[in-house]
Enzyme design. Sequence first.
Site, PDB file in Angstrom:
ATOM      1  N   SER A 157       0.794  -1.224   0.000  1.00  0.00           N
ATOM      2  CA  SER A 157       0.000   0.000   0.000  1.00  0.00           C
ATOM      3  C   SER A 157       0.826   1.274   0.000  1.00  0.00           C
ATOM      4  CB  SER A 157      -0.959   0.000   1.192  1.00  0.00           C
ATOM      5  OG  SER A 157      -0.272  -0.230   2.400  1.00  0.00           O
TER       6      SER A 157
ATOM      7  N   HIS B 232      -5.244  -3.062  -2.958  1.00  0.00           N
ATOM      8  CA  HIS B 232      -4.826  -2.098  -3.983  1.00  0.00           C
ATOM      9  C   HIS B 232      -4.712  -2.718  -5.371  1.00  0.00           C
ATOM     10  CE1 HIS B 232      -4.090   1.047  -1.019  1.00  0.00           C
ATOM     11  NE2 HIS B 232      -3.712   0.046  -0.243  1.00  0.00           N
TER      12      HIS B 232
ATOM     13  N   LYS C 260     -11.619   1.012  -2.289  1.00  0.00           N
ATOM     14  CA  LYS C 260     -10.501   1.557  -3.065  1.00  0.00           C
ATOM     15  C   LYS C 260     -10.847   1.484  -4.556  1.00  0.00           C
ATOM     16  CE  LYS C 260      -7.544   1.212   0.803  1.00  0.00           C
ATOM     17  NZ  LYS C 260      -6.944   0.310   1.772  1.00  0.00           N
TER      18      LYS C 260
HETATM   19  C1  LIG Z   1      -7.030   0.076   3.156  1.00  0.00           C
HETATM   20  C2  LIG Z   1      -6.449  -1.247   3.448  1.00  0.00           C
HETATM   21  C3  LIG Z   1      -7.093  -2.117   4.330  1.00  0.00           C
HETATM   22  C4  LIG Z   1      -8.281  -1.702   5.139  1.00  0.00           C
HETATM   23  O1  LIG Z   1      -9.438  -1.665   4.381  1.00  0.00           O
HETATM   24  P1  LIG Z   1     -10.644  -0.749   4.890  1.00  0.00           P
HETATM   25  O2  LIG Z   1     -11.825  -1.244   4.152  1.00  0.00           O
HETATM   26  O3  LIG Z   1     -10.268   0.656   4.540  1.00  0.00           O
HETATM   27  O4  LIG Z   1     -10.748  -0.957   6.367  1.00  0.00           O
HETATM   28  C5  LIG Z   1      -6.556  -3.375   4.488  1.00  0.00           C
HETATM   29  N1  LIG Z   1      -5.439  -3.755   3.824  1.00  0.00           N
HETATM   30  C6  LIG Z   1      -4.788  -2.924   2.992  1.00  0.00           C
HETATM   31  C7  LIG Z   1      -3.560  -3.405   2.303  1.00  0.00           C
HETATM   32  C8  LIG Z   1      -5.271  -1.644   2.793  1.00  0.00           C
HETATM   33  O5  LIG Z   1      -4.612  -0.819   1.994  1.00  0.00           O
END
Ligand SMILES: *Cc1c(COP(=O)(O)O)cnc(C)c1O
Length: 389
Positions: A179, A207, A239
Amino acid sequence: MTSPFSELATNLDDIARQGLYRSRRVTASPQGINLEIDGRAVVNFCSNDYLGLANHPDVLEAFKAGADRYGVGSGSAHLICGHSAAHHALEEELAEFTGRDRALLFSTGYMANIGAISALLGRGDTVFEDRLNHASLLDGGLLSGARFKRYAHADAADLGAKLENAAGNKLIVTDGVFSMDGDFAPLDGLAVAAKVHDAWLMVDDAHGLGVIGERGGGILEHCGLGQDDVPVLMGTLGKGLGTFGAFVAGSEVLIETLIQKARTYIYTTALPAAVAEATRASLKIAIEENWRRDKLKTLSERFRLGAEQLGLRVMASSSAIQPVLIGDSQQAVDISNALLNAGFLVSAIRPPTVPQGSARLRVTFSALHEERHVDRLLDALAKIIVGRK
Ligand SMILES: *Cc1c(COP(=O)(O)O)cnc(C)c1O
């Protein structure tokens, strides 16, 4: 008399002195490449809405229709009366999209990771985590009570060595696309290590989903790996898919185990059904509209090339996450503020989110950006960073 929080106040001062203080900015516009934030118009280069679906008209329409049909609140957890036909249909569509037997919705990715890892492991077992894994994966491993082992970033050989003589059930956990770095996990190597040592492999593709792979199937589609190679797949909806929530996909036995045992699934309110309807619409667009992935690739490559020509320290990323390494936390914040003054929103990422001494600007692209936006950002970086040296 000292106040009960005087120690906390001192801690806050320390955080500020190290350039690590965090604060929010208030947005007053929908998500997109143009944001109104703290009362000013900026071009957004820090969102995870990679495909530009968070404010897509079809997604909005589906959300509104979902609210008309189901109301806003889901009323309870999935296991009581909160599991709507919309949630159920989305789970079936996510299972088909990822080529897995089943998928199970969670209210957030953070909760999906904590719930899944803790459901699969306990005392006497061992969890293996890439050093740069997302905080939710690390927390899931710690909370599970299993023995906790970190391996060197993206290093399947180091993982292999650590897997020797490990106790109990073994779960290897990794980000698919990292990330804060944008690089890919070496999934072929990890999958081999898992097979050799009879361990389970779990990939968090927050991602990659929708963004990587011919059909947006994520890092597993990109690597050609299936449910047999990677039995546990976690994906987020907030995302690439532009909405909110998360899921875990895998075999019938995995999903039924999570329904019985994942505490962050059992003891929380289901996400709103309208969000599930919105996600069904965005999933359809993500699958069908390849131009969004192609555009991201073009924009990211243009930025990378331009940044290299300016002598900036770009990282080994082939994704829509293109960090520029700065090093010092305060300097990263100063540059981010200078960019904001120039009309560009780029976030400074500092420890403990990234290792000490590796503060960076995390530049992300959206399919809605145009090449001129990339060029304008490069011009601003040239003035602010290169101009300073
Ligand atoms: C954003 C993210 C999460 C968390 O997801 P949310 O739905 O925002 O709680 C988990 N793992 C990774 C790698 C992330 O980038």
